[in-house]
Design an enzyme around this catalytic site. Structure first.
Site, short mmCIF file in Angstrom:
data_model
loop_
_atom_site.label_atom_id
_atom_site.label_comp_id
_atom_site.label_asym_id
_atom_site.label_seq_id
_atom_site.Cartn_x
_atom_site.Cartn_y
_atom_site.Cartn_z
N ARG A 148 0.83 -1.24 -0.04
CA ARG A 148 0.08 0.05 0.00
C ARG A 148 0.98 1.29 -0.03
O ARG A 148 0.56 2.32 -0.84
CB ARG A 148 -0.83 -0.11 1.23
CG ARG A 148 -1.99 1.20 1.28
CD ARG A 148 -2.97 0.78 2.38
NE ARG A 148 -2.70 1.10 3.73
CZ ARG A 148 -3.17 0.68 4.63
NH1 ARG A 148 -4.28 0.25 4.69
NH2 ARG A 148 -2.47 0.65 5.90
N GLU A 163 -16.23 4.61 4.98
CA GLU A 163 -15.09 4.18 5.95
C GLU A 163 -15.26 5.24 7.03
O GLU A 163 -15.98 6.31 7.14
CB GLU A 163 -13.71 3.99 5.38
CG GLU A 163 -13.12 5.38 5.05
CD GLU A 163 -12.02 5.36 4.25
OE1 GLU A 163 -11.08 4.13 4.52
OE2 GLU A 163 -11.60 5.97 3.47
N LYS A 209 -2.84 6.84 1.18
CA LYS A 209 -2.66 7.05 2.23
C LYS A 209 -1.56 8.23 2.48
O LYS A 209 -0.43 7.97 3.11
CB LYS A 209 -2.07 5.83 3.17
CG LYS A 209 -2.43 5.78 4.69
CD LYS A 209 -2.17 4.65 5.25
CE LYS A 209 -2.37 4.54 6.93
NZ LYS A 209 -3.40 5.17 7.41
#
Ligand SMILES: Cc1ncc(COP(=O)(O)O)c(C=O)c1O
Length: 332
Positions: free
Chosen positions: A84, A214, A181
């Site tokens: 990620r 989320e 992220k």
């Protein structure tokens, strides 16, 4: 503010360091070790765990990060977190500071130096210092930083009684930013602050199409009334390493008769509200039951069996699964 005398004093290096130490003394932190590519090594004095203010990660948010768990002297699922990290770097047009093998080695070595056996490992990639412009400064070298700290912790009642959440009034990030992220967590921060101010535990983003997104730093999932574990698609939310692992492990609950199957799909809010269970998933929280959303109970308003069973599966995987890297601590 630390400034007590006027005019504002001009500090030498020793005075500046003393001020940094005093700051840490006023606000004790438990950061056990910090690697900085800018320092070229690891420090254990929190006063030295600093980054130049003109690094573009600081003043423009041009940086990314990720957090992996440290469990009983082992790093959990690091490769998923590095996958990620590399994807986030690509979306952010950030250059990797070194190879993946070297990053992994630095992370392991910093953890070993920390002596910590449990906690969290957070690492960042920054655009680098050198100007207050937007695009990276000429000659800027990307920064790589690793912090070993105790990790985020949550009240026991989250697991025993379950959490309460609210739909946030803040808009969800556009997809590109949600799947990256990056160090820009403003919507996530505002959502969590809004929830706390409203007397609940956290918020939930809903997208423009009315589908569930989320939470602030965690994913959400549901168990439908007819027993399907349903997770939102990962095209408009962060691809949680815990969620991915839970989706791998959950089929074991089918044979136990706890669920009927697993689905990753768009989840309209109306369907979500009819769920039997609602779950919060993330590296720090692992799996926790949500029992109330916008003042309405989820299912019977009590933690359900799937949340408990998934928590057990994840904890077992963290203790004895095949995704653990043993940390080579120096001999005592
Ligand atoms: C916005 C957001 N969603 C979901 C997650 C859960 O991801 P993970 O399971 O990898 O901790 C996180 C945490 O990193 C996050 O910040």
């Amino acid at each position: 503010m630390a400034v007590t005398s006027s005019p504002v004093s001009l500090l030498d290096a020793d005075q500046a360091l003393a001020a940094l130490r005093a700051l840490r003394a006023r606000q004790p932190v438990k950061y056990a070790a910090f690697f900085s590519s800018q320092l070229g090594g690891i420090v254990t004095d929190p006063a030295l765990m600093v980054i130049p203010f003109d690094d573009h990660m600081v003043h423009r948010g041009h940086g990314i990060f990720d957090t992996a768990g440290l469990v009983d002297g082992h790093i959990y699922d690091l490769e998923a977190h590095l996958d990620r990290f590399e994807r986030s770097a690509g979306h952010s047009n950030l250059k990797m500071p070194c190879s993946r093998d070297e990053m992994r080695e630095i992370i392991i070595r910093t953890t070993a130096v920390s002596g910590q056996r449990d906690g969290a490992i957070r690492y960042w990639l920054s655009s680098g210092p050198g100007s207050l412009e937007l695009s990276p400064a000429a000659g800027a070298a990307p920064g790589f930083f690793v912090m070993i700290f105790p990790g985020l912790s949550y009240p026991d009642r989250w697991y025993t009684d379950g959490l309460k959440v609210m739909t946030t009034t803040f808009p969800i990030k556009p997809s590109l930013y949600a799947i990256t992220k990056s160090t820009n967590y403003l919507p996530n921060v505002l959502m969590q602050m809004e929830a706390k101010a409203a007397g609940v535990d956290n918020g939930v983003f809903v997208d423009a199409n009315g589908n569930v997104g989320e939470s602030s730093n965690m994913n959400v999932a549901f168990v439908t009334a007819d027993g399907v574990l349903r997770h939102p698609k990962f095209d408009h939310i962060l691809s949680g390493c815990t969620s991915l692992r839970v989706l791998d492990l959950a089929p074991a609950l089918v044979s136990q008769g706890l669920i009927r199957g697993v689905e990753v799909c768009d989840i309209p809010v109306d369907h979500a509200r009819a769920a039997r269970e609602m779950l919060l998933l993330g590296s720090s929280v692992k799996v926790a039951p949500i029992v109330e959303w916008d003042g309405r109970p989820i299912g019977n308003g009590k933690p359900g069996p799937v949340a408990g069973a998934l928590l057990e599966l994840v904890e077992q995987d963290m203790r004895a699964g095949d995704r653990l890297i043993p940390v080579p601590y120096p001999a005592a």
